[in-house]
Design a protein around this motif. Sequence first.
Motif, PDB file in Angstrom:
ATOM      1  N   HIS A 142       0.840  -1.192   0.000  1.00 46.02           N
ATOM      2  CA  HIS A 142       0.000   0.000   0.000  1.00 46.02           C
ATOM      3  C   HIS A 142       0.881   1.251   0.000  1.00 46.02           C
ATOM      4  O   HIS A 142       2.082   1.171   0.218  1.00 46.02           O
ATOM      5  N   TYR A 143       0.252   2.387  -0.247  1.00 44.24           N
ATOM      6  CA  TYR A 143       0.927   3.656   0.032  1.00 44.24           C
ATOM      7  C   TYR A 143      -0.001   4.486   0.906  1.00 44.24           C
ATOM      8  O   TYR A 143      -1.206   4.215   0.990  1.00 44.24           O
ATOM      9  N   ASP A 144       0.556   5.461   1.589  1.00 44.78           N
ATOM     10  CA  ASP A 144      -0.228   6.204   2.578  1.00 44.78           C
ATOM     11  C   ASP A 144      -1.119   7.247   1.912  1.00 44.78           C
ATOM     12  O   ASP A 144      -0.743   7.848   0.905  1.00 44.78           O
ATOM     13  N   ILE A 145      -2.269   7.473   2.515  1.00 45.27           N
ATOM     14  CA  ILE A 145      -3.292   8.324   1.912  1.00 45.27           C
ATOM     15  C   ILE A 145      -2.792   9.745   1.650  1.00 45.27           C
ATOM     16  O   ILE A 145      -3.195  10.396   0.702  1.00 45.27           O
ATOM     17  N   ASP A 146      -1.829  10.207   2.500  1.00 45.46           N
ATOM     18  CA  ASP A 146      -1.331  11.580   2.343  1.00 45.46           C
ATOM     19  C   ASP A 146      -0.019  11.640   1.571  1.00 45.46           C
ATOM     20  O   ASP A 146       0.563  12.713   1.436  1.00 45.46           O
ATOM     21  N   LEU A 147       0.477  10.499   1.069  1.00 42.12           N
ATOM     22  CA  LEU A 147       1.721  10.434   0.294  1.00 42.12           C
ATOM     23  C   LEU A 147       2.874  11.157   1.002  1.00 42.12           C
ATOM     24  O   LEU A 147       3.705  11.819   0.395  1.00 42.12           O
ATOM     25  N   ALA A 148       2.919  11.023   2.318  1.00 41.04           N
ATOM     26  CA  ALA A 148       3.924  11.746   3.114  1.00 41.04           C
ATOM     27  C   ALA A 148       5.315  11.146   2.958  1.00 41.04           C
ATOM     28  O   ALA A 148       5.493  10.006   2.519  1.00 41.04           O
ATOM     29  N   ASN A 149       6.329  11.943   3.333  1.00 42.74           N
ATOM     30  CA  ASN A 149       7.666  11.426   3.583  1.00 42.74           C
ATOM     31  C   ASN A 149       7.626  10.768   4.959  1.00 42.74           C
ATOM     32  O   ASN A 149       7.183  11.388   5.933  1.00 42.74           O
ATOM     33  N   ILE A 150       8.088   9.520   5.044  1.00 43.22           N
ATOM     34  CA  ILE A 150       7.964   8.762   6.286  1.00 43.22           C
ATOM     35  C   ILE A 150       9.342   8.384   6.830  1.00 43.22           C
ATOM     36  O   ILE A 150      10.208   7.927   6.075  1.00 43.22           O
ATOM     37  N   PHE A 151       9.514   8.564   8.137  1.00 41.46           N
ATOM     38  CA  PHE A 151      10.705   8.080   8.839  1.00 41.46           C
ATOM     39  C   PHE A 151      10.222   6.985   9.788  1.00 41.46           C
ATOM     40  O   PHE A 151       9.461   7.255  10.719  1.00 41.46           O
ATOM     41  N   HIS A 152      10.663   5.766   9.511  1.00 43.52           N
ATOM     42  CA  HIS A 152      10.147   4.575  10.193  1.00 43.52           C
ATOM     43  C   HIS A 152      11.223   4.038  11.132  1.00 43.52           C
ATOM     44  O   HIS A 152      12.243   3.509  10.688  1.00 43.52           O
ATOM     45  N   PHE A 153      10.998   4.212  12.451  1.00 43.47           N
ATOM     46  CA  PHE A 153      11.976   3.854  13.474  1.00 43.47           C
ATOM     47  C   PHE A 153      11.599   2.481  14.031  1.00 43.47           C
ATOM     48  O   PHE A 153      10.509   2.317  14.578  1.00 43.47           O
ATOM     49  N   PHE A 231       7.924  -3.968  16.870  1.00 41.51           N
ATOM     50  CA  PHE A 231       7.108  -2.776  16.615  1.00 41.51           C
ATOM     51  C   PHE A 231       7.984  -1.639  16.132  1.00 41.51           C
ATOM     52  O   PHE A 231       9.212  -1.652  16.277  1.00 41.51           O
ATOM     53  N   SER A 232       7.333  -0.660  15.528  1.00 41.29           N
ATOM     54  CA  SER A 232       8.013   0.490  14.934  1.00 41.29           C
ATOM     55  C   SER A 232       7.199   1.743  15.222  1.00 41.29           C
ATOM     56  O   SER A 232       6.013   1.670  15.555  1.00 41.29           O
ATOM     57  N   MET A 233       7.852   2.895  15.045  1.00 35.35           N
ATOM     58  CA  MET A 233       7.161   4.180  15.134  1.00 35.35           C
ATOM     59  C   MET A 233       7.458   4.979  13.874  1.00 35.35           C
ATOM     60  O   MET A 233       8.603   5.031  13.423  1.00 35.35           O
ATOM     61  N   SER A 234       6.436   5.590  13.320  1.00 34.85           N
ATOM     62  CA  SER A 234       6.609   6.439  12.145  1.00 34.85           C
ATOM     63  C   SER A 234       6.384   7.905  12.480  1.00 34.85           C
ATOM     64  O   SER A 234       5.427   8.248  13.182  1.00 34.85           O
ATOM     65  N   LEU A 235       7.285   8.739  11.977  1.00 33.64           N
ATOM     66  CA  LEU A 235       7.094  10.190  11.953  1.00 33.64           C
ATOM     67  C   LEU A 235       6.995  10.587  10.491  1.00 33.64           C
ATOM     68  O   LEU A 235       7.620   9.971   9.625  1.00 33.64           O
ATOM     69  N   ARG A 236       6.230  11.635  10.203  1.00 35.30           N
ATOM     70  CA  ARG A 236       5.982  11.953   8.800  1.00 35.30           C
ATOM     71  C   ARG A 236       6.072  13.448   8.537  1.00 35.30           C
ATOM     72  O   ARG A 236       5.873  14.275   9.431  1.00 35.30           O
ATOM     73  N   ALA A 237       6.383  13.763   7.287  1.00 34.88           N
ATOM     74  CA  ALA A 237       6.435  15.149   6.810  1.00 34.88           C
ATOM     75  C   ALA A 237       5.606  15.232   5.540  1.00 34.88           C
ATOM     76  O   ALA A 237       5.630  14.326   4.702  1.00 34.88           O
ATOM     77  N   ILE A 238       4.887  16.310   5.389  1.00 34.45           N
ATOM     78  CA  ILE A 238       3.945  16.479   4.292  1.00 34.45           C
ATOM     79  C   ILE A 238       4.644  16.363   2.938  1.00 34.45           C
ATOM     80  O   ILE A 238       5.823  16.703   2.789  1.00 34.45           O
ATOM     81  N   ALA A 239       3.921  15.838   1.933  1.00 29.33           N
ATOM     82  CA  ALA A 239       4.466  15.719   0.579  1.00 29.33           C
ATOM     83  C   ALA A 239       4.849  17.094   0.045  1.00 29.33           C
ATOM     84  O   ALA A 239       4.086  18.054   0.186  1.00 29.33           O
ATOM     85  N   ARG A 240       6.030  17.175  -0.556  1.00 31.29           N
ATOM     86  CA  ARG A 240       6.520  18.451  -1.088  1.00 31.29           C
ATOM     87  C   ARG A 240       6.236  18.619  -2.584  1.00 31.29           C
ATOM     88  O   ARG A 240       6.068  19.727  -3.067  1.00 31.29           O
ATOM     89  N   LYS A 241       6.242  17.505  -3.328  1.00 34.67           N
ATOM     90  CA  LYS A 241       6.019  17.607  -4.763  1.00 34.67           C
ATOM     91  C   LYS A 241       4.560  17.984  -5.018  1.00 34.67           C
ATOM     92  O   LYS A 241       3.650  17.349  -4.469  1.00 34.67           O
ATOM     93  N   PRO A 242       4.302  18.996  -5.837  1.00 34.27           N
ATOM     94  CA  PRO A 242       2.922  19.432  -6.078  1.00 34.27           C
ATOM     95  C   PRO A 242       2.004  18.301  -6.543  1.00 34.27           C
ATOM     96  O   PRO A 242       0.853  18.203  -6.109  1.00 34.27           O
ATOM     97  N   LYS A 243       2.524  17.408  -7.398  1.00 34.79           N
ATOM     98  CA  LYS A 243       1.710  16.295  -7.896  1.00 34.79           C
ATOM     99  C   LYS A 243       1.283  15.385  -6.741  1.00 34.79           C
ATOM    100  O   LYS A 243       0.119  14.977  -6.655  1.00 34.79           O
ATOM    101  N   ASN A 244       2.215  15.091  -5.848  1.00 38.62           N
ATOM    102  CA  ASN A 244       1.898  14.215  -4.720  1.00 38.62           C
ATOM    103  C   ASN A 244       0.986  14.904  -3.719  1.00 38.62           C
ATOM    104  O   ASN A 244       0.084  14.280  -3.151  1.00 38.62           O
ATOM    105  N   PHE A 245       1.215  16.195  -3.490  1.00 38.40           N
ATOM    106  CA  PHE A 245       0.353  16.944  -2.577  1.00 38.40           C
ATOM    107  C   PHE A 245      -1.079  16.975  -3.119  1.00 38.40           C
ATOM    108  O   PHE A 245      -2.053  16.791  -2.376  1.00 38.40           O
ATOM    109  N   GLY A 246      -1.204  17.167  -4.434  1.00 43.08           N
ATOM    110  CA  GLY A 246      -2.523  17.175  -5.061  1.00 43.08           C
ATOM    111  C   GLY A 246      -3.219  15.829  -4.924  1.00 43.08           C
ATOM    112  O   GLY A 246      -4.422  15.755  -4.649  1.00 43.08           O
TER     113      GLY A 246
END
Length: 289
Positions: A142-153, A231-246
């Motif tokens: 799958h991919y995430d609904i918000d197409l975020a940048n993900i840091f998976h710890f 188990f893992s923890m994810s932190l995320r940052a909003i998509a920067r590319k306009p296409k992905n943000f859209g």
Amino acid sequence: MKLNLEQIPREKTLTKREFLKKYFKPQKPVVIERFIEDWPAYSKWNLDYMKEVAGEKTVPLYDDRPVKHDEGFNEPHAKMKMAEYVDLLKREPTKYRIFLWNVLKEVPQLQKDFSYPDFGLRLMKGLPMLFFGGSDSHTFMHYDIDLANIFHFHFEGKKQCILYAQSETKFLYKIPHSLITREDIDFADPDLEKWPALQQAKGHVAQLEHGNVLYIPEGYWHHMKYITPGFSMSLRAIARKPKNFGKAVYNIFFMRHFDNFMRKMKGQKWIDWKNEKAVTRTQRLVAQK
């Protein structure tokens, strides 16, 4: 025959400048092996600790059963106390997983055990999410609904991660109006005679161990398989590319509501149509290549 996967690069550690130049700007995944050793979580967080601090919390559980038309968006398949769940993980293999479990909301004291690292991206501080799984449990691709940048710890155990860029979607048997591929594809051991287009998809793979951080570029497909309980923890940052943000805006405000509406209107016929369309659309796109 196997999937066309290359090992994700591994770095002992990275400066912000190195990360932005080598991985964020070109949108390439990386595993950082020794980035969080100064976090209290690095030495404290294991299944026993989670049982101690969150044992009485009731947690939502999910397995790998196919999506049904009469189930709501992200509706859990079962619930149990965290203490019982940890005992289950340690006792025997189980398909039950926890995902998108908000640390701040559920166990606020856990936020004292980690900090928000400066990767040069603005991390969403209200959304640190925990993910748990038992031996051989896995997510759907799958991919995430918000197409975020993900840091998976990753904490405790071993976990295999397979990633694909959005550019490979045409080979993955994506389900229309959703964020997943065909649920009957076992990406850990796929039947490539049944799903031949997968051979043309170029992906990435890594095995995570305690303390590793996986950077998943925005919109990347991901399949997670727990080799051992962990188990893992994810932190995320909003998509920067306009296409992905859209795409993210479309998914959140239209796609999921449209899909839920069609499930209610057409029932299982809608699910069956989408599964069939995933195959015919992939075959058509591959033929055009």
